[in-house]
Write a protein that holds these residues in place. Structure first.
Motif, PDB file in Angstrom:
ATOM      1  N   GLN A 173     -27.837  17.189 -12.846  1.00 50.11           N
ATOM      2  CA  GLN A 173     -27.355  15.966 -12.254  1.00 50.11           C
ATOM      3  C   GLN A 173     -28.465  15.411 -11.375  1.00 50.11           C
ATOM      4  O   GLN A 173     -28.722  15.925 -10.293  1.00 50.11           O
ATOM      5  N   ILE A 224     -28.835   4.038  -6.104  1.00 50.08           N
ATOM      6  CA  ILE A 224     -29.372   5.067  -6.977  1.00 50.08           C
ATOM      7  C   ILE A 224     -30.115   4.301  -8.061  1.00 50.08           C
ATOM      8  O   ILE A 224     -29.525   3.515  -8.793  1.00 50.08           O
ATOM      9  N   GLU A 249     -20.196  10.170  -3.413  1.00 47.33           N
ATOM     10  CA  GLU A 249     -20.439   8.918  -4.105  1.00 47.33           C
ATOM     11  C   GLU A 249     -19.123   8.365  -4.581  1.00 47.33           C
ATOM     12  O   GLU A 249     -18.173   9.062  -4.777  1.00 47.33           O
ATOM     13  N   LYS A 281     -29.729   7.437 -12.943  1.00 47.74           N
ATOM     14  CA  LYS A 281     -28.903   8.634 -12.992  1.00 47.74           C
ATOM     15  C   LYS A 281     -29.088   9.303 -14.335  1.00 47.74           C
ATOM     16  O   LYS A 281     -29.020   8.641 -15.365  1.00 47.74           O
ATOM     17  N   MET A 325     -23.467   3.275  -8.495  1.00 47.12           N
ATOM     18  CA  MET A 325     -24.919   3.444  -8.370  1.00 47.12           C
ATOM     19  C   MET A 325     -25.358   3.165  -6.932  1.00 47.12           C
ATOM     20  O   MET A 325     -26.477   2.729  -6.683  1.00 47.12           O
ATOM     21  N   HIS A 359     -29.655  12.137  -9.473  1.00 45.10           N
ATOM     22  CA  HIS A 359     -29.402  10.778  -8.994  1.00 45.10           C
ATOM     23  C   HIS A 359     -30.635  10.390  -8.176  1.00 45.10           C
ATOM     24  O   HIS A 359     -30.825  10.862  -7.065  1.00 45.10           O
TER      25      HIS A 359
END
Lengths: 228, 301
Positions: free
Chosen positions: A157, A139, B92, A142, A130, A159
């Motif tokens: 998706q 983030i 990420e 999510k 995250m 984020h």
């Protein structure tokens, strides 16, 4: 099925001298129905369907209020909630005034101070996936899934994060609660999050930007307390 | 204090250890060599880990304790968090970081080093990051001729002095003494290329497009090639760019005040910039590959 879906998060408390137990549960819903994990379910009246593989978010500064007074507060501790995991997160929500509580509030996302002060441990460990590595910042939440519409599949998706102006994405939520039993059930209305999303944001939102802000605004309105 | 020293040594061991990369081939030092002020010698843009990194020139690493932001676009806001970018391959960090931690946990050397610093041998992200940062903080460069002159221990030559005066007029607004950067973002008048909008990519603010962090000029002699994408191979190319004083329209305000420089002036200015070379820093043993430590634990790369 329903029982299982109620499990996602338990904010527990212990009975400490006259104080009362309370669990805070988050239940992802599509309109009136709880959402199963990783299974396509129909959305709306059309033949469209949706499958959610993950919904995770940070939460902090949880407060219970009674007639404008804060009777219990979680403090600055952060919680990372995985709505589709069964692992419980525990927190003592012990207050002798629980039955009188009329509002609950919390903040979604990660406190901005913690975004600029280096490495942290626990739920703020970047190992939880995250944290953006190429650009400092957590983030906040999510959402990952797949929508099937007219035979076409779209991977979604989102984020959502960002703590710097003009792309701040932390959002405070304050909700009225009815009578409190031994749990407060908070629904997350995914139908609101996804309503006509194509006209607002792309299927991929992966960095702090205008789309992330719009999504944060929307997510803030998705929380609802079931009135008892 | 011993604990702090151990922490620095742990950070140094990590900095030079390819164990941090997925296939254990690349260490931080692969792109940041101590012999060239911790930049990637002779590489226009660094390669080896991922595309994002691959489009930029590895900056020299020094005096990082005074930096507010890191990377050419300031994407990183704390030194602790800097290593995450190169360590993780994808945008990420999904599985990468757990893998690195488990490799470290499996190593006898790291279990020992972590327990010397933290009291137990548990390897965590936070501990790893703070140790690397502790080492990076020690990379202080302040033993150049320029520093000696400022301390009253040496004198500039006439040429260096002329260059210094020119520097103060033309360059100091952005490359501010004594760090030789003001830590801000600016456009120094070079053409902005489509594939890299610098600061604007991070803030999403249109006017930040084409701004890059003002780099330090300390040890500039060692850290060629120059600019965020290494587009200028030699210092003389840089001098020509500034000396012509004809800049792209979106150059920062300070650039508009810059006066053209004749050949001799550019040479004077270069002579001054060379006084920022700190060979004691570049050859500092404490910053180099920790042979002894690795040897002690039989670690081979």
């Amino acid at each position: 099925m329903k029982g299982l879906l109620l499990i996602p998060l338990w904010l527990h408390s212990l009975i400490v001298c006259g104080q009362v137990n309370a669990n805070l549960e988050f239940v992802p819903q599509w309109q009136e129905s709880p959402i199963p994990k990783d299974v396509f379910f129909p959305i709306g009246n059309t033949s469209d369907s949706l499958r959610i593989s993950s919904l995770r978010f940070y939460l902090h500064t949880i407060q219970l209020e009674s007639e404008g007074r804060v009777v219990w507060a979680s403090g600055k501790e952060h919680f990372l909630l995985d709505v589709f995991e069964i692992e419980p997160a525990e927190i003592a929500m012990a207050t002798s005034e629980l039955s009188k509580c009329d509002h609950i509030s919390f903040v979604i996302g990660v406190d901005s101070i913690l975004q600029t002060t280096g490495a942290h441990s626990g739920v703020l460990d970047p190992i939880h996936g995250m944290y953006w590595t190429w650009q400092s910042g957590y983030i906040g939440w999510k959402f990952e899934g797949e929508e099937l519409s007219a035979g076409q599949s779209t991977a979604i998706q989102w984020h959502v994060g960002g703590f710097r102006a003009p792309h701040q994405t932390q959002r405070a939520v304050r909700l009225k609660i009815g009578e409190v039993g031994d749990s407060i059930q908070c629904r997350i209305q995914i139908d609101r999050l996804l309503h006509d999303w194509r006209s607002i944001v792309p299927a991929e939102v992966m960095s702090p930007n205008d789309s992330a802000k719009l999504l944060a605004d929307r997510f803030q309105t998705c929380f609802q307390i079931k009135q008892r | 204090m011993q604990q702090q020293e151990n922490c620095i040594q742990l950070g140094r061991a990590l900095f030079y250890d390819p164990i941090l990369s997925r296939d254990s081939t690349i260490s931080c030092a692969s792109c940041h060599s101590s012999y060239v002020a911790f930049t990637h010698v002779d590489h226009k843009v660094s390669h080896g880990i991922d595309d994002r990194i691959g489009r930029r020139n590895a900056p020299a690493l020094m005096n990082l304790a005074w930096s507010k932001t890191f990377m050419w676009d300031g994407a990183i806001n704390h030194l602790d968090m800097q290593p995450l970018a190169p360590i993780t391959h994808a945008l990420e960090m999904d599985e990468q970081l757990p893998h690195v931690l488990s490799k470290l946990q499996a190593s006898r050397m790291y279990r020992q080093l972590f327990s010397e610093v933290f009291g137990d041998s548990l390897v965590t992200t936070e501990r790893m990051l703070k140790s690397i940062a502790a080492f990076l903080i020690t990379l202080e460069s302040n033993r150049s001729k320029y520093d000696a002159v400022q301390r009253g221990e040496a004198l500039f030559s006439e040429q260096e002095e002329r260059g210094y005066q020119l520097f103060k007029q033309q360059c100091n607004a952005c490359h501010t003494e004594p760090l030789f950067t003001n830590g801000e973002f600016a456009n120094n008048g070079i053409a902005v290329h489509e594939d890299d909008f610098g600061r604007g990519e991070i803030t999403g603010i249109a006017s930040d497009t084409g701004l890059f962090k003002v780099p330090t000029l300390r040890n500039i002699y060692y850290s060629r090639p120059y600019m965020h994408d290494g587009r200028m191979a030699r210092l003389s190319d840089v001098m020509l760019h500034y000396g012509l004083a004809s800049f792209e329209t979106n150059a920062s305000a300070e650039m508009k005040r810059m006066r053209p420089m004749k050949d001799e002036q550019r040479i004077d200015l270069t002579a001054f910039l060379l006084t920022l070379s700190d060979s004691a820093f570049v050859f500092e043993k404490k910053h180099q590959y920790p042979f002894k430590l690795y040897e002690k634990f039989g670690v081979q790369h």
